[in-house]
Design a protein around this motif. Structure first.
Motif, PDB file in Angstrom:
ATOM      1  N   PRO A   3       0.842  -1.196   0.000  1.00 13.24           N
ATOM      2  CA  PRO A   3       0.000   0.000   0.000  1.00 13.24           C
ATOM      3  C   PRO A   3       0.883   1.253   0.000  1.00 13.24           C
ATOM      4  O   PRO A   3       1.964   1.244   0.600  1.00 13.24           O
ATOM      5  N   ASN A   4       0.444   2.319  -0.657  1.00 16.47           N
ATOM      6  CA  ASN A   4       1.229   3.562  -0.659  1.00 16.47           C
ATOM      7  C   ASN A   4       0.524   4.603   0.217  1.00 16.47           C
ATOM      8  O   ASN A   4      -0.569   4.326   0.747  1.00 16.47           O
ATOM      9  N   PRO A   5       1.109   5.789   0.399  1.00 20.43           N
ATOM     10  CA  PRO A   5       0.511   6.784   1.321  1.00 20.43           C
ATOM     11  C   PRO A   5      -0.941   7.143   0.997  1.00 20.43           C
ATOM     12  O   PRO A   5      -1.702   7.518   1.892  1.00 20.43           O
ATOM     13  N   ALA A   6      -1.344   6.954  -0.258  1.00 18.09           N
ATOM     14  CA  ALA A   6      -2.751   7.262  -0.603  1.00 18.09           C
ATOM     15  C   ALA A   6      -3.691   6.240   0.042  1.00 18.09           C
ATOM     16  O   ALA A   6      -4.705   6.608   0.660  1.00 18.09           O
ATOM     17  N   HIS A   7      -3.352   4.955  -0.072  1.00 18.52           N
ATOM     18  CA  HIS A   7      -4.179   3.913   0.568  1.00 18.52           C
ATOM     19  C   HIS A   7      -4.210   4.127   2.088  1.00 18.52           C
ATOM     20  O   HIS A   7      -5.258   4.024   2.731  1.00 18.52           O
ATOM     21  N   LEU A   8      -3.052   4.439   2.638  1.00 17.38           N
ATOM     22  CA  LEU A   8      -2.946   4.595   4.103  1.00 17.38           C
ATOM     23  C   LEU A   8      -3.754   5.803   4.575  1.00 17.38           C
ATOM     24  O   LEU A   8      -4.420   5.761   5.609  1.00 17.38           O
ATOM     25  N   ALA A   9      -3.749   6.871   3.781  1.00 19.08           N
ATOM     26  CA  ALA A   9      -4.504   8.077   4.163  1.00 19.08           C
ATOM     27  C   ALA A   9      -6.006   7.791   4.187  1.00 19.08           C
ATOM     28  O   ALA A   9      -6.737   8.271   5.058  1.00 19.08           O
ATOM     29  N   LEU A  10      -6.484   6.978   3.230  1.00 25.32           N
ATOM     30  CA  LEU A  10      -7.920   6.651   3.208  1.00 25.32           C
ATOM     31  C   LEU A  10      -8.291   5.789   4.405  1.00 25.32           C
ATOM     32  O   LEU A  10      -9.361   5.952   5.005  1.00 25.32           O
ATOM     33  N   ALA A  11      -7.399   4.883   4.793  1.00 24.34           N
ATOM     34  CA  ALA A  11      -7.685   4.038   5.970  1.00 24.34           C
ATOM     35  C   ALA A  11      -7.708   4.902   7.236  1.00 24.34           C
ATOM     36  O   ALA A  11      -8.580   4.745   8.103  1.00 24.34           O
ATOM     37  N   ARG A  12      -6.815   5.892   7.278  1.00 25.41           N
ATOM     38  CA  ARG A  12      -6.794   6.795   8.456  1.00 25.41           C
ATOM     39  C   ARG A  12      -8.083   7.619   8.482  1.00 25.41           C
ATOM     40  O   ARG A  12      -8.708   7.809   9.526  1.00 25.41           O
ATOM     41  N   LEU A  13      -8.502   8.087   7.303  1.00 21.83           N
ATOM     42  CA  LEU A  13      -9.752   8.873   7.221  1.00 21.83           C
ATOM     43  C   LEU A  13     -10.912   8.051   7.783  1.00 21.83           C
ATOM     44  O   LEU A  13     -11.733   8.554   8.568  1.00 21.83           O
ATOM     45  N   GLU A  14     -10.969   6.780   7.423  1.00 21.56           N
ATOM     46  CA  GLU A  14     -12.071   5.919   7.905  1.00 21.56           C
ATOM     47  C   GLU A  14     -12.012   5.791   9.429  1.00 21.56           C
ATOM     48  O   GLU A  14     -13.042   5.815  10.106  1.00 21.56           O
ATOM     49  N   ARG A  15     -10.801   5.708   9.974  1.00 22.80           N
ATOM     50  CA  ARG A  15     -10.670   5.565  11.443  1.00 22.80           C
ATOM     51  C   ARG A  15     -11.026   6.856  12.157  1.00 22.80           C
ATOM     52  O   ARG A  15     -11.664   6.846  13.208  1.00 22.80           O
ATOM     53  N   GLU A  16     -10.653   8.000  11.565  1.00 26.16           N
ATOM     54  CA  GLU A  16     -10.735   9.263  12.305  1.00 26.16           C
ATOM     55  C   GLU A  16     -11.986  10.098  11.995  1.00 26.16           C
ATOM     56  O   GLU A  16     -12.397  10.920  12.798  1.00 26.16           O
ATOM     57  N   TRP A  17     -12.596   9.881  10.836  1.00 25.06           N
ATOM     58  CA  TRP A  17     -13.764  10.695  10.479  1.00 25.06           C
ATOM     59  C   TRP A  17     -14.975  10.229  11.304  1.00 25.06           C
ATOM     60  O   TRP A  17     -15.227   9.022  11.353  1.00 25.06           O
ATOM     61  N   PRO A  18     -15.703  11.135  11.965  1.00 32.35           N
ATOM     62  CA  PRO A  18     -16.817  10.700  12.821  1.00 32.35           C
ATOM     63  C   PRO A  18     -18.003  10.132  12.050  1.00 32.35           C
ATOM     64  O   PRO A  18     -18.816   9.391  12.602  1.00 32.35           O
ATOM     65  N   GLY A  19     -18.116  10.465  10.761  1.00 34.54           N
ATOM     66  CA  GLY A  19     -19.212   9.911   9.956  1.00 34.54           C
ATOM     67  C   GLY A  19     -18.724   8.690   9.176  1.00 34.54           C
ATOM     68  O   GLY A  19     -17.582   8.281   9.280  1.00 34.54           O
ATOM     69  N   GLU A  20     -19.634   8.093   8.369  1.00 28.49           N
ATOM     70  CA  GLU A  20     -19.271   6.891   7.609  1.00 28.49           C
ATOM     71  C   GLU A  20     -18.351   7.252   6.444  1.00 28.49           C
ATOM     72  O   GLU A  20     -18.557   8.273   5.781  1.00 28.49           O
ATOM     73  N   VAL A  21     -17.350   6.435   6.211  1.00 22.93           N
ATOM     74  CA  VAL A  21     -16.489   6.543   5.026  1.00 22.93           C
ATOM     75  C   VAL A  21     -16.591   5.217   4.286  1.00 22.93           C
ATOM     76  O   VAL A  21     -16.311   4.161   4.852  1.00 22.93           O
ATOM     77  N   LEU A  22     -17.035   5.262   3.022  1.00 22.37           N
ATOM     78  CA  LEU A  22     -17.133   4.039   2.207  1.00 22.37           C
ATOM     79  C   LEU A  22     -16.179   4.174   1.034  1.00 22.37           C
ATOM     80  O   LEU A  22     -16.257   5.156   0.278  1.00 22.37           O
ATOM     81  N   VAL A  23     -15.266   3.222   0.886  1.00 11.99           N
ATOM     82  CA  VAL A  23     -14.387   3.186  -0.292  1.00 11.99           C
ATOM     83  C   VAL A  23     -14.972   2.198  -1.297  1.00 11.99           C
ATOM     84  O   VAL A  23     -15.197   1.027  -0.970  1.00 11.99           O
ATOM     85  N   VAL A  24     -15.272   2.694  -2.502  1.00 12.84           N
ATOM     86  CA  VAL A  24     -15.730   1.830  -3.600  1.00 12.84           C
ATOM     87  C   VAL A  24     -14.575   1.772  -4.587  1.00 12.84           C
ATOM     88  O   VAL A  24     -14.187   2.800  -5.155  1.00 12.84           O
ATOM     89  N   THR A  25     -13.972   0.585  -4.726  1.00 19.58           N
ATOM     90  CA  THR A  25     -12.831   0.520  -5.630  1.00 19.58           C
ATOM     91  C   THR A  25     -13.145  -0.289  -6.884  1.00 19.58           C
ATOM     92  O   THR A  25     -13.864  -1.290  -6.818  1.00 19.58           O
ATOM     93  N   GLN A  26     -12.628   0.201  -8.007  1.00 22.16           N
ATOM     94  CA  GLN A  26     -12.691  -0.558  -9.261  1.00 22.16           C
ATOM     95  C   GLN A  26     -11.515  -1.535  -9.309  1.00 22.16           C
ATOM     96  O   GLN A  26     -11.457  -2.394 -10.178  1.00 22.16           O
ATOM     97  N   ASN A  27     -10.587  -1.364  -8.395  1.00 23.53           N
ATOM     98  CA  ASN A  27      -9.362  -2.170  -8.409  1.00 23.53           C
ATOM     99  C   ASN A  27      -9.616  -3.561  -7.845  1.00 23.53           C
ATOM    100  O   ASN A  27     -10.494  -3.741  -6.998  1.00 23.53           O
ATOM    101  N   VAL A  28      -8.836  -4.484  -8.333  1.00 23.97           N
ATOM    102  CA  VAL A  28      -9.002  -5.880  -7.893  1.00 23.97           C
ATOM    103  C   VAL A  28      -7.827  -6.325  -7.016  1.00 23.97           C
ATOM    104  O   VAL A  28      -7.763  -7.474  -6.599  1.00 23.97           O
ATOM    105  N   ASP A  29      -6.932  -5.365  -6.712  1.00 29.01           N
ATOM    106  CA  ASP A  29      -5.825  -5.684  -5.802  1.00 29.01           C
ATOM    107  C   ASP A  29      -6.325  -5.591  -4.354  1.00 29.01           C
ATOM    108  O   ASP A  29      -7.454  -5.175  -4.112  1.00 29.01           O
ATOM    109  N   ASP A  30      -5.425  -5.963  -3.401  1.00 31.43           N
ATOM    110  CA  ASP A  30      -5.867  -5.983  -1.986  1.00 31.43           C
ATOM    111  C   ASP A  30      -5.190  -4.869  -1.189  1.00 31.43           C
ATOM    112  O   ASP A  30      -5.033  -4.958   0.038  1.00 31.43           O
TER     113      ASP A  30
END
Ligand code: BV8
Length: 235
Positions: free
Chosen positions: A73-100
């Protein structure tokens, strides 16, 4: 990112561009995956029926690449995971990517609308199965024991993307829609920003190396590599 009074829902759409700096090919950039082959030959059910070995080889090669340990994972993936942890509302990532890479970065509320490279599906049992090895005609389904029935758990052209109802509902009620690393070529994902604008409630932002086909539909377009634009946006 500043917290509005009522922390609204955030929907993030990602495409191959977010994984480029992790070392994975995009599809339509110079030298991308489709530059080496015709889409119809490898990402369609007709192509699979015509030449299953070619299609299995295409996905085996990409599956093996994910497993080499060189792709992280690069800093972009990590930033989205942090956003999900820290944002008080729901964060949904919809990816077209098939990687993990989103999972490995820590994203949990995640939809793989085009499927997953590390899963296969038996055409008889129709259940996705975690799978890391190469798939060949001789591969046996662990459930029904048949050979030759395992296909990549991937949405090909002409097939219906996964969890579309859940995605549309999230787009219609979100307060912020962020599109990252996608060229806006492939529907229905390319139509999500129009659905968000139609609902008339969300702020729409594109973070891409260059403006996508749908750039004019976004309130804000920030260009640059995702590993820089996404952490800066999430900060
Ligand atoms: C469906 C499999 C019905 C997985 C993929 C005519 C007109 C309109 C639509 C159609 C049409 N004819 C047919 C259709 C429908 C068709 C379609 O859209 N065709 C297009 C080509 C015209 N769509 C379908 O068939 C879909 N199914 O429509 O079913 C339906 C719909 C809704 C509800 C019910 C029924 C199925 C589409 C899925 C096909 N499967 N792949 C795999 O092998 O990986 S598509 C393939 O393209 C990948 O999944 C990929 O994710 C997707 C989109 O590509 P991008 O992710 O955007 O990647 P790309 O290379 O294009 O762009 C990368 C971007 O990143 C660039 O903009 C670049 O600038 C940027 N970038 C690069 N580096 C960086 C960066 N950004 C930031 N940082 C960087 N470092």
């Amino acid at each position: 990112m500043s917290h509005p009074s009522a922390p609204g829902r955030i929907v993030v759409l990602t495409g191959a561009g977010i994984s480029k700096e992790s070392g994975l090919d995009t599809f339509r950039d110079q030298g991308g995956l489709w530059a080496q082959m015709r889409v119809e030959d490898v990402a369609s059910i007709e192509g699979y029926r015509r030449d299953p070995d070619l299609v299995q080889h295409f996905y085996n090669t990409r599956r093996r690449e994910l497993g080499t340990g060189r792709v992280e994972p690069n800093p972009a993936h990590l930033a989205l995971a942090r956003l999900e942890r820290e944002w008080p509302g729901e964060v949904l990532v919809v990816t077209q990517n098939v990687d993990d890479l989103h999972e490995r970065a820590g994203s949990v509320n995640l939809i793989h609308m085009h499927g997953e490279l590390l899963k296969v599906r038996c055409e008889r049992c129709d259940r996705p199965l975690p799978w890391r090895e190469d798939v060949t005609r001789a591969s046996l389904c662990p459930d029904c024991g048949r050979a030759g029935t395992l296909r990549p758990h991937i949405v090909w052209f002409g097939e219906v993307p996964f969890e579309m109802d859940r995605i549309i509902a999230a787009l219609e009620r979100c307060a912020l829609f962020v599109s990252i690393g996608t060229s806006g070529h492939v529907y229905p994902a390319a139509g999500f920003v129009a659905a968000v604008r139609q609902a008339g409630r969300a702020h729409a932002v594109e973070l891409n190396l260059e403006p996508s086909r749908g750039a004019s539909l976004f309130h804000e377009v920030r260009t640059g590599p995702a590993s820089e634009t996404v952490p800066a946006f999430v900060a």
